[in-house]
Design a protein around this motif. Structure first.
Motif, PDB file in Angstrom:
ATOM      1  N   VAL A  70       1.133  -1.374  -0.039  1.00 51.88           N
ATOM      2  CA  VAL A  70       0.096   0.297  -0.633  1.00 51.88           C
ATOM      3  C   VAL A  70       1.479   0.786  -0.115  1.00 51.88           C
ATOM      4  O   VAL A  70       0.284   2.296  -0.902  1.00 51.88           O
ATOM      5  CB  VAL A  70      -1.206   0.128   1.161  1.00 51.88           C
ATOM      6  N   GLY A  71       2.111   1.041   0.646  1.00 55.00           N
ATOM      7  CA  GLY A  71       2.987   2.617   1.134  1.00 55.00           C
ATOM      8  C   GLY A  71       4.158   1.613   0.505  1.00 55.00           C
ATOM      9  O   GLY A  71       4.245   0.823  -0.044  1.00 55.00           O
ATOM     10  N   ARG A  72       5.640   2.982   0.449  1.00 56.65           N
ATOM     11  CA  ARG A  72       6.816   2.738   0.692  1.00 56.65           C
ATOM     12  C   ARG A  72       7.839   3.450   0.927  1.00 56.65           C
ATOM     13  O   ARG A  72       7.294   4.606   0.189  1.00 56.65           O
ATOM     14  CB  ARG A  72       7.094   1.731  -1.398  1.00 56.65           C
ATOM     15  N   PRO A  73       8.296   3.401   1.480  1.00 56.29           N
ATOM     16  CA  PRO A  73       8.458   5.102   2.195  1.00 56.29           C
ATOM     17  C   PRO A  73      10.591   5.632   1.665  1.00 56.29           C
ATOM     18  O   PRO A  73      10.779   4.430   0.377  1.00 56.29           O
ATOM     19  CB  PRO A  73       9.478   4.236   3.070  1.00 56.29           C
ATOM     20  N   ILE A  74       9.814   6.675   1.182  1.00 54.99           N
ATOM     21  CA  ILE A  74      11.509   7.241   0.478  1.00 54.99           C
ATOM     22  C   ILE A  74      12.677   6.255   0.648  1.00 54.99           C
ATOM     23  O   ILE A  74      12.881   6.960   2.448  1.00 54.99           O
ATOM     24  CB  ILE A  74      11.270   8.495   0.212  1.00 54.99           C
ATOM     25  N   LEU A  75      13.367   6.152   0.222  1.00 56.23           N
ATOM     26  CA  LEU A  75      14.598   4.832   1.120  1.00 56.23           C
ATOM     27  C   LEU A  75      15.286   6.872   0.897  1.00 56.23           C
ATOM     28  O   LEU A  75      15.640   6.924  -0.333  1.00 56.23           O
ATOM     29  CB  LEU A  75      14.742   4.263   0.257  1.00 56.23           C
ATOM     30  N   PRO A  76      16.158   6.735   1.814  1.00 52.71           N
ATOM     31  CA  PRO A  76      17.364   7.428   2.314  1.00 52.71           C
ATOM     32  C   PRO A  76      18.603   7.766   0.873  1.00 52.71           C
ATOM     33  O   PRO A  76      18.738   6.122   1.015  1.00 52.71           O
ATOM     34  CB  PRO A  76      17.593   7.864   3.563  1.00 52.71           C
ATOM     35  N   ILE A  78      -2.021  24.006   4.889  1.00 49.68           N
ATOM     36  CA  ILE A  78      -3.083  23.686   5.255  1.00 49.68           C
ATOM     37  C   ILE A  78      -2.474  24.103   7.112  1.00 49.68           C
ATOM     38  O   ILE A  78      -3.473  24.853   7.503  1.00 49.68           O
ATOM     39  CB  ILE A  78      -3.173  22.295   5.342  1.00 49.68           C
ATOM     40  N   SER A  79      -1.712  24.313   7.493  1.00 51.31           N
ATOM     41  CA  SER A  79      -1.633  24.678   8.655  1.00 51.31           C
ATOM     42  C   SER A  79      -1.541  26.361   9.146  1.00 51.31           C
ATOM     43  O   SER A  79      -1.319  26.811  10.046  1.00 51.31           O
ATOM     44  CB  SER A  79       0.372  24.983   8.909  1.00 51.31           C
ATOM     45  N   SER A  80      -2.252  26.962   7.915  1.00 56.03           N
ATOM     46  CA  SER A  80      -2.191  28.623   8.153  1.00 56.03           C
ATOM     47  C   SER A  80      -3.872  28.653   9.231  1.00 56.03           C
ATOM     48  O   SER A  80      -4.047  29.572   9.068  1.00 56.03           O
ATOM     49  CB  SER A  80      -2.719  28.889   6.681  1.00 56.03           C
ATOM     50  N   TRP A  81      -4.773  27.478   8.899  1.00 56.30           N
ATOM     51  CA  TRP A  81      -5.865  27.453   9.850  1.00 56.30           C
ATOM     52  C   TRP A  81      -5.543  26.658  11.422  1.00 56.30           C
ATOM     53  O   TRP A  81      -4.465  26.269  11.297  1.00 56.30           O
ATOM     54  CB  TRP A  81      -7.170  26.465   9.235  1.00 56.30           C
ATOM     55  N   GLY A  82      -6.221  27.521  12.820  1.00 60.75           N
ATOM     56  CA  GLY A  82      -6.228  27.138  13.741  1.00 60.75           C
ATOM     57  C   GLY A  82      -4.925  27.368  14.539  1.00 60.75           C
ATOM     58  O   GLY A  82      -4.457  28.365  14.066  1.00 60.75           O
ATOM     59  N   ASP A  83      -5.100  26.779  15.742  1.00 63.47           N
ATOM     60  CA  ASP A  83      -3.752  27.493  16.817  1.00 63.47           C
ATOM     61  C   ASP A  83      -2.696  26.850  16.112  1.00 63.47           C
ATOM     62  O   ASP A  83      -1.483  27.365  16.466  1.00 63.47           O
ATOM     63  CB  ASP A  83      -4.259  27.664  18.287  1.00 63.47           C
ATOM     64  N   VAL A  84      -2.264  25.549  15.965  1.00 66.19           N
ATOM     65  CA  VAL A  84      -1.592  25.016  16.276  1.00 66.19           C
ATOM     66  C   VAL A  84      -1.956  23.969  14.619  1.00 66.19           C
ATOM     67  O   VAL A  84      -3.354  23.579  15.160  1.00 66.19           O
ATOM     68  CB  VAL A  84      -1.093  24.914  16.725  1.00 66.19           C
ATOM     69  N   SER A  85       0.016  23.187  14.248  1.00 64.38           N
ATOM     70  CA  SER A  85      -1.238  21.912  13.532  1.00 64.38           C
ATOM     71  C   SER A  85      -0.290  20.787  13.853  1.00 64.38           C
ATOM     72  O   SER A  85       1.468  21.478  13.930  1.00 64.38           O
ATOM     73  CB  SER A  85      -0.911  21.983  11.820  1.00 64.38           C
ATOM     74  N   ALA A  86      -0.604  19.209  13.749  1.00 67.24           N
ATOM     75  CA  ALA A  86       0.469  18.581  14.053  1.00 67.24           C
ATOM     76  C   ALA A  86       0.342  17.862  12.829  1.00 67.24           C
ATOM     77  O   ALA A  86      -0.102  16.949  12.427  1.00 67.24           O
ATOM     78  CB  ALA A  86       0.182  17.711  15.089  1.00 67.24           C
ATOM     79  N   PHE A  87       1.559  17.690  12.298  1.00 67.33           N
ATOM     80  CA  PHE A  87       2.526  16.682  10.862  1.00 67.33           C
ATOM     81  C   PHE A  87       3.383  15.533  11.807  1.00 67.33           C
ATOM     82  O   PHE A  87       3.579  15.212  12.892  1.00 67.33           O
ATOM     83  CB  PHE A  87       3.607  17.553  10.607  1.00 67.33           C
ATOM     84  N   SER A  88       2.766  14.590  11.052  1.00 71.26           N
ATOM     85  CA  SER A  88       3.645  13.768  11.592  1.00 71.26           C
ATOM     86  C   SER A  88       5.216  12.884   9.819  1.00 71.26           C
ATOM     87  O   SER A  88       4.977  13.626   9.298  1.00 71.26           O
ATOM     88  CB  SER A  88       3.190  12.304  11.041  1.00 71.26           C
ATOM     89  N   LEU A  89       6.148  12.922  10.608  1.00 74.89           N
ATOM     90  CA  LEU A  89       7.918  12.880   9.883  1.00 74.89           C
ATOM     91  C   LEU A  89       7.757  10.648   9.808  1.00 74.89           C
ATOM     92  O   LEU A  89       8.698  10.424  10.036  1.00 74.89           O
ATOM     93  CB  LEU A  89       8.481  13.719  10.146  1.00 74.89           C
ATOM     94  N   HIS A  90       6.150  10.436  10.082  1.00 73.74           N
ATOM     95  CA  HIS A  90       7.076   8.812  10.636  1.00 73.74           C
ATOM     96  C   HIS A  90       7.079   8.235   8.983  1.00 73.74           C
ATOM     97  O   HIS A  90       6.710   8.469   8.364  1.00 73.74           O
ATOM     98  CB  HIS A  90       5.861   7.746  10.476  1.00 73.74           C
ATOM     99  N   LEU A 143       4.445  10.951   3.790  1.00 70.55           N
ATOM    100  CA  LEU A 143       5.391  11.045   2.435  1.00 70.55           C
ATOM    101  C   LEU A 143       7.061  11.521   2.827  1.00 70.55           C
ATOM    102  O   LEU A 143       7.754  10.968   2.821  1.00 70.55           O
ATOM    103  CB  LEU A 143       4.744  11.851   2.038  1.00 70.55           C
ATOM    104  N   MET A 144       6.525  13.029   3.480  1.00 72.34           N
ATOM    105  CA  MET A 144       8.069  13.347   3.840  1.00 72.34           C
ATOM    106  C   MET A 144       8.348  12.948   5.271  1.00 72.34           C
ATOM    107  O   MET A 144       7.473  12.713   5.853  1.00 72.34           O
ATOM    108  CB  MET A 144       8.232  14.690   3.900  1.00 72.34           C
ATOM    109  N   HIS A 145       9.621  12.041   5.833  1.00 71.34           N
ATOM    110  CA  HIS A 145       9.800  11.227   7.002  1.00 71.34           C
ATOM    111  C   HIS A 145      11.616  11.390   7.130  1.00 71.34           C
ATOM    112  O   HIS A 145      11.834  12.002   6.655  1.00 71.34           O
ATOM    113  CB  HIS A 145       9.187   9.976   6.700  1.00 71.34           C
ATOM    114  N   THR A 146      11.560  10.690   8.466  1.00 69.67           N
ATOM    115  CA  THR A 146      12.708  10.922   9.242  1.00 69.67           C
ATOM    116  C   THR A 146      12.939   9.782   9.939  1.00 69.67           C
ATOM    117  O   THR A 146      13.446   9.199  11.118  1.00 69.67           O
ATOM    118  CB  THR A 146      12.828  11.982   9.920  1.00 69.67           C
ATOM    119  N   GLY A 147      11.859   8.059   9.119  1.00 72.35           N
ATOM    120  CA  GLY A 147      12.088   7.137  10.058  1.00 72.35           C
ATOM    121  C   GLY A 147      11.096   7.514  11.087  1.00 72.35           C
ATOM    122  O   GLY A 147       9.871   6.402  11.037  1.00 72.35           O
TER     123      GLY A 147
END
Ligand SMILES: *Cc1c(COP(=O)(O)O)cnc(C)c1O
Length: 369
Positions: A9-15, A173-185, A189-193
């Motif tokens: 279903v997915g495949r990480p971008i390999l460093p 999309i982070s322009s709305w709300g007080d704060v947004s939480a992103f995952s870099l898992h 898409l973009m990730h740090t492991g």
């Protein structure tokens, strides 16, 4: 004839391994493995303009990003946080781990994001925050939710784990709300492991920068905090993934067009589209179909070693950690348990070929009616 090839279903971008080795050598030579080293700071500077126009703080995971984003609201212990029953477990675990109570409001059956009317109906004197999810890359009704937060003085933190580089009305999309939480898992898409980012629409409150580092300032513990720091090894992964991001995005955009063409005209299924004026998800290619068809298609694909993402199981109700939690709705019956099981996300990454798409479309066509 051998077995058919496996399509995940997915495949990480390999460093880029050479680059990663150079970066790690740099960290080792500097005797600096965590605590805002130069790799961390470089990655933070490079990622910031990709996730927003305000300020960005890298943290050790998307779940930590959610917890920091919630804690920044200064909610009292046991406060109610309104969220969606359709998400990944992390959304709810972050709320309970912080000592707050999740309250589930229904989703809009079209977008599968929090329904503003249901959110209003779920507000009690104990409500302190709203944690909506840009579910499978479809933006929430950000304007209505912002208005509700304003009317009731609620903290508005978005779970943007599915929303890296997502834009609405030409704005991040982070322009709305007080704060947004992103995952870099690695599954994102973009990730740090493992990794995450806390993103503010404007300049950040200095308290938040300290929160990821034990609430420390100048060697003193001055406020609430935890250890949510992103290490130099994680940053090295991210910096060695970044140069490959553009190609992966291009491949996914091409794949989206291939799927659109191949699935056109198949009765009984439809695309789970984004909102008007929103960019397409770079993380998922979601379809909608009746739940019985969804299960049949999912199994038929799996039999051919093609692994789709099954629908996201409800986060409350029977068989879950929160069996007694109800979904607040303004409809006759809650929509999330009906619409959620219609979702199926097809394999979506740069390794899916045109032949894979043809096979997938063929299997879906044979099982959709
Ligand atoms: C992946 C995910 C998270 C958690 O991110 P981690 O980086 O894995 O901790 C939170 N919310 C949603 C909706 C997710 O899909």
């Amino acid at each position: 004839m051998g077995d058919p090839r496996i399509v995940t279903v997915g495949r990480p971008i390999l460093p880029d391994l050479d680059l990663m080795k150079d970066l790690m050598a740099e960290a080792v030579a500097a005797n600096w493995l965590s605590n805002f080293g130069s790799l961390h700071n470089r990655l933070e500077r490079q990622l910031a303009p990709m996730v927003g126009t305000g300020s960005t703080q890298l943290v050790s995971s998307g779940t930590m990003a959610l917890m920091v984003a919630l804690k920044l609201g200064n909610l009292t212990d046991g406060a109610e946080v309104i969220t969606s029953p359709l998400s990944f477990a992390a959304t709810v675990q972050a709320i309970t781990w912080c000592g707050y109570k999740p309250v589930f409001a229904d989703v809009d059956p079209v977008t599968l994001t929090l329904c503003p009317d249901a959110v209003r109906a779920a507000i009690t004197p104990r409500t302190a925050a709203i944690l909506p999810v840009h579910f499978v890359g479809v933006p929430c009704d950000v304007d209505a939710l912002s208005q509700i937060a304003k009317d009731h003085g609620l903290w508005l933190a978005f779970d943007a784990a599915h929303a890296f580089m997502l834009e609405l009305k030409g704005r991040p999309i982070s322009s709305w709300g007080d704060v947004s939480a992103f995952s870099l898992h690695a599954t994102k898409l973009m990730h740090t492991g493992e990794g995450g980012a806390v993103v503010f629409p404007g300049t950040h409150d200095p308290q938040s920068a300290r929160m990821r580092n034990f609430g420390m300032q100048d060697g003193r513990m001055t406020g609430p905090g935890t250890n949510a720091k992103l290490s130099e090894a994680q940053a090295a992964v991210g910096l060695a993934v970044l140069p490959k991001l553009d190609v992966e995005i291009e491949q996914r955009q091409k794949l989206r067009r291939l799927y659109d063409d191949a699935l056109q005209g198949i009765a009984g299924i439809r695309r789970h589209d984004s909102r008007p004026q929103a960019s397409d998800s770079l993380l998922y290619y979601p379809l909608r179909m009746p739940p019985a068809v969804q299960q049949r298609v999912f199994m038929a694909l799996a039999q051919e070693r093609i692994f789709a993402r099954d629908h996201f199981a409800l986060l409350c109700g029977q068989g879950t950690y929160l069996p007694d939690a109800q979904i607040v709705t303004t409809k006759n019956t809650a929509q999330a348990p009906i619409a959620g099981p219609e979702l199926l996300c097809l394999p979506f990454h740069g390794g899916v070929t045109a032949e894979d798409v043809a096979r997938i479309a063929d299997i879906i066509g044979k099982n959709s009616i």
